[in-house]
Design a protein around this motif. Structure first.
Motif, PDB file in Angstrom:
ATOM      1  N   ALA A 140      -3.834   4.442  27.662  1.00  0.00           N
ATOM      2  CA  ALA A 140      -3.158   5.152  26.562  1.00  0.00           C
ATOM      3  C   ALA A 140      -2.986   4.253  25.348  1.00  0.00           C
ATOM      4  CB  ALA A 140      -1.807   5.681  27.031  1.00  0.00           C
ATOM      5  N   ASP A 141      -2.846   2.938  25.557  1.00  0.00           N
ATOM      6  CA  ASP A 141      -2.770   2.016  24.428  1.00  0.00           C
ATOM      7  C   ASP A 141      -4.129   1.864  23.750  1.00  0.00           C
ATOM      8  OD1 ASP A 141      -0.079   1.537  24.531  1.00  0.00           O
ATOM      9  OD2 ASP A 141      -0.232  -0.351  25.626  1.00  0.00           O
ATOM     10  N   ILE A 142      -5.201   1.875  24.538  1.00  0.00           N
ATOM     11  CA  ILE A 142      -6.531   1.858  23.929  1.00  0.00           C
ATOM     12  C   ILE A 142      -6.716   3.111  23.082  1.00  0.00           C
ATOM     13  CG2 ILE A 142      -9.002   1.976  24.397  1.00  0.00           C
ATOM     14  CD1 ILE A 142      -8.577   0.205  26.790  1.00  0.00           C
ATOM     15  N   ALA A 143      -6.288   4.253  23.612  1.00  0.00           N
ATOM     16  CA  ALA A 143      -6.393   5.511  22.871  1.00  0.00           C
ATOM     17  C   ALA A 143      -5.594   5.448  21.577  1.00  0.00           C
ATOM     18  CB  ALA A 143      -5.921   6.671  23.742  1.00  0.00           C
ATOM     19  N   ALA A 144      -4.384   4.906  21.646  1.00  0.00           N
ATOM     20  CA  ALA A 144      -3.542   4.814  20.454  1.00  0.00           C
ATOM     21  C   ALA A 144      -4.172   3.881  19.420  1.00  0.00           C
ATOM     22  CB  ALA A 144      -2.142   4.324  20.832  1.00  0.00           C
ATOM     23  N   ALA A 145      -4.763   2.784  19.877  1.00  0.00           N
ATOM     24  CA  ALA A 145      -5.444   1.870  18.953  1.00  0.00           C
ATOM     25  C   ALA A 145      -6.664   2.539  18.337  1.00  0.00           C
ATOM     26  CB  ALA A 145      -5.848   0.592  19.694  1.00  0.00           C
ATOM     27  N   ALA A 146      -7.411   3.288  19.152  1.00  0.00           N
ATOM     28  CA  ALA A 146      -8.580   4.001  18.633  1.00  0.00           C
ATOM     29  C   ALA A 146      -8.168   5.023  17.581  1.00  0.00           C
ATOM     30  CB  ALA A 146      -9.326   4.682  19.775  1.00  0.00           C
ATOM     31  N   ALA A 147      -7.042   5.694  17.803  1.00  0.00           N
ATOM     32  CA  ALA A 147      -6.564   6.676  16.827  1.00  0.00           C
ATOM     33  C   ALA A 147      -6.264   6.004  15.486  1.00  0.00           C
ATOM     34  CB  ALA A 147      -5.315   7.387  17.364  1.00  0.00           C
ATOM     35  N   VAL A 148      -5.741   4.791  15.544  1.00  0.00           N
ATOM     36  CA  VAL A 148      -5.440   4.050  14.309  1.00  0.00           C
ATOM     37  C   VAL A 148      -6.722   3.722  13.550  1.00  0.00           C
ATOM     38  CG1 VAL A 148      -4.564   1.867  13.393  1.00  0.00           C
ATOM     39  CG2 VAL A 148      -3.264   3.094  15.134  1.00  0.00           C
ATOM     40  N   VAL A 149      -7.693   3.132  14.242  1.00  0.00           N
ATOM     41  CA  VAL A 149      -8.888   2.670  13.533  1.00  0.00           C
ATOM     42  C   VAL A 149      -9.799   3.822  13.126  1.00  0.00           C
ATOM     43  CG1 VAL A 149      -8.785   0.399  14.609  1.00  0.00           C
ATOM     44  CG2 VAL A 149     -10.168   2.172  15.659  1.00  0.00           C
ATOM     45  N   LEU A 150      -9.747   4.939  13.849  1.00  0.00           N
ATOM     46  CA  LEU A 150     -10.542   6.104  13.451  1.00  0.00           C
ATOM     47  C   LEU A 150     -10.038   6.708  12.142  1.00  0.00           C
ATOM     48  CD1 LEU A 150     -10.980   7.809  16.922  1.00  0.00           C
ATOM     49  CD2 LEU A 150     -12.873   7.215  15.386  1.00  0.00           C
ATOM     50  N   ARG A 151      -8.744   6.547  11.875  1.00  0.00           N
ATOM     51  CA  ARG A 151      -8.140   7.177  10.696  1.00  0.00           C
ATOM     52  C   ARG A 151      -8.006   6.228   9.504  1.00  0.00           C
ATOM     53  NH1 ARG A 151      -2.651   9.208  12.029  1.00  0.00           N
ATOM     54  NH2 ARG A 151      -2.969  10.720  10.333  1.00  0.00           N
ATOM     55  N   ASP A 152      -8.340   4.947   9.709  1.00  0.00           N
ATOM     56  CA  ASP A 152      -8.107   3.947   8.659  1.00  0.00           C
ATOM     57  C   ASP A 152      -9.353   3.097   8.464  1.00  0.00           C
ATOM     58  OD1 ASP A 152      -7.301   1.908   7.013  1.00  0.00           O
ATOM     59  OD2 ASP A 152      -5.539   1.349   8.176  1.00  0.00           O
ATOM     60  N   ALA A 153     -10.005   3.258   7.331  1.00  0.00           N
ATOM     61  CA  ALA A 153     -11.242   2.528   7.061  1.00  0.00           C
ATOM     62  C   ALA A 153     -11.024   1.028   6.920  1.00  0.00           C
ATOM     63  CB  ALA A 153     -11.895   3.075   5.797  1.00  0.00           C
ATOM     64  N   GLY A 154      -9.779   0.578   6.870  1.00  0.00           N
ATOM     65  CA  GLY A 154      -9.504  -0.843   6.720  1.00  0.00           C
ATOM     66  C   GLY A 154      -9.904  -1.688   7.910  1.00  0.00           C
ATOM     67  N   HIS A 155     -10.337  -1.045   8.998  1.00  0.00           N
ATOM     68  CA  HIS A 155     -10.731  -1.791  10.201  1.00  0.00           C
ATOM     69  C   HIS A 155     -12.254  -1.884  10.345  1.00  0.00           C
ATOM     70  CE1 HIS A 155      -6.543  -1.775  11.467  1.00  0.00           C
ATOM     71  NE2 HIS A 155      -6.513  -0.508  11.119  1.00  0.00           N
ATOM     72  N   THR A 156     -12.967  -1.486   9.329  1.00  0.00           N
ATOM     73  CA  THR A 156     -14.428  -1.520   9.370  1.00  0.00           C
ATOM     74  C   THR A 156     -14.939  -2.943   9.554  1.00  0.00           C
ATOM     75  OG1 THR A 156     -14.627   0.448   7.987  1.00  0.00           O
ATOM     76  CG2 THR A 156     -16.513  -1.041   8.031  1.00  0.00           C
ATOM     77  N   GLY A 157     -15.915  -3.092  10.459  1.00  0.00           N
ATOM     78  CA  GLY A 157     -16.535  -4.387  10.697  1.00  0.00           C
ATOM     79  C   GLY A 157     -15.713  -5.329  11.554  1.00  0.00           C
ATOM     80  N   ARG A 158     -14.665  -4.814  12.198  1.00  0.00           N
ATOM     81  CA  ARG A 158     -13.791  -5.651  13.021  1.00  0.00           C
ATOM     82  C   ARG A 158     -14.049  -5.393  14.504  1.00  0.00           C
ATOM     83  NH1 ARG A 158      -9.118  -7.294  10.388  1.00  0.00           N
ATOM     84  NH2 ARG A 158      -8.818  -8.580  12.261  1.00  0.00           N
TER      85      ARG A 158
END
Length: 282
Positions: A170-188
């Motif tokens: 569930a924490d992986i899912a929550a982290a994925a939800a963050v990066v899917l919605r925020d382009a600031g994590h591109t290339g990380r």
């Protein structure tokens, strides 16, 4: 719109729920039809064969971001991945978040994680915005003990006192939800672990505490454990998994700060996962 592959799994289900709760339009993709209540009301579902890129392309129509859960059988002839990212690009997807494994980075020469390294390379070279999430061992692997706990109040596992920072899906899912919605994590690339290393013996004790009675722990030898694992996984994967469980590298024992940084809270401990899933062990 955000599309989620593996939408009926341990990560996909909570990810779909998190995105839907945040008001995001979601398309859920899986190989099987979800059971009643597995997905939130109003979420569009497509039963898709990911080895058929044209089928995937049709299911992704209108999606801007994709959560990709790879699997060994998604490698085609010659060990090359089916062109899932190409199909996604053709459908208009501009961002891909790939769920990989910590061992894809810590054990770059291990045959057991070659498929994940192949997918990581395919995503990085695709020309779309990408983020890679490398998860530690899943807390939900403890479901393998559910039957023996229910029937005999026993947990059998190798390497009883080797502790690793297993992560709540569930924490992986929550982290994925963050990066899917925020382009600031591109290339990380992020390493996602639990908040503290926990051994199989300690995991069994945590399950017993939630159930209100102690469990008997039986330590298996490596070969005995390997024999059981070969019933449901390839030989290379079984050997690679046992190498990590029995002789983890320092990087595999380390608690990564990435989950807390992405979530804005500490990662959940194993005991919290057990408490949410106690019904499986009763």
């Amino acid at each position: 719109m955000i599309a989620v592959t593996g939408a009926t799994g341990n990560v996909g289900q909570p990810l779909v729920r998190a995105l839907a709760a945040a008001g995001e339009p979601v398309t859920a993709l899986s190989r099987r039809t979800p059971a009643q209540g597995e997905l939130p009301a109003g979420v569009d579902h497509h039963q898709v064969d990911l080895t058929a890129p044209e089928e995937l392309r049709a299911a992704l129509d209108g999606a801007e971001a994709l959560f990709l859960l790879p699997a060994p059988d998604l490698l085609g002839p010659g060990g090359r991945p089916y062109d899932l990212v190409g199909a996604a690009k053709a459908a208009g997807v501009r961002r891909v978040v790939l769920l990989s494994s910590q061992a894809a980075g810590t054990r770059p020469d291990a045959a057991s994680h070659e498929p994940l390294r192949v997918f990581e390379a395919a995503v990085r070279e695709s020309g779309v915005d990408w983020t890679v999430l490398r998860g530690a061992g899943f807390a939900s692997n403890a479901f393998a003990w559910a039957e023996s706990v229910r029937t005999a109040r026993t947990v059998a596992a190798p390497f009883a006192d080797v502790a690793l920072p297993v992560v709540d899906p569930a924490d992986i899912a929550a982290a994925a939800a963050v990066v899917l919605r925020d382009a600031g994590h591109t290339g990380r690339t992020y390493a996602l672990t639990g908040p503290v290393p926990v051994s199989p013996r300690e995991q069994a004790a945590a399950i017993g505490e939630v159930l209100g009675e102690p469990l008997r722990f039986v330590e298996l030898g490596r070969e005995e454990a390997r024999s059981g694992m070969l019933r449901f996984m390839p030989e290379a994967v079984a050997d690679g998994t046992l190498d990590i469980l029995g002789q983890p590298l320092p990087a595999e024992r380390r608690v990564s700060p990435d989950a807390e940084a992405l979530l804005g809270r500490p990662a959940r401990p194993f005991a919290a996962w057990v408490a949410r899933n106690a019904a499986a062990f009763r």
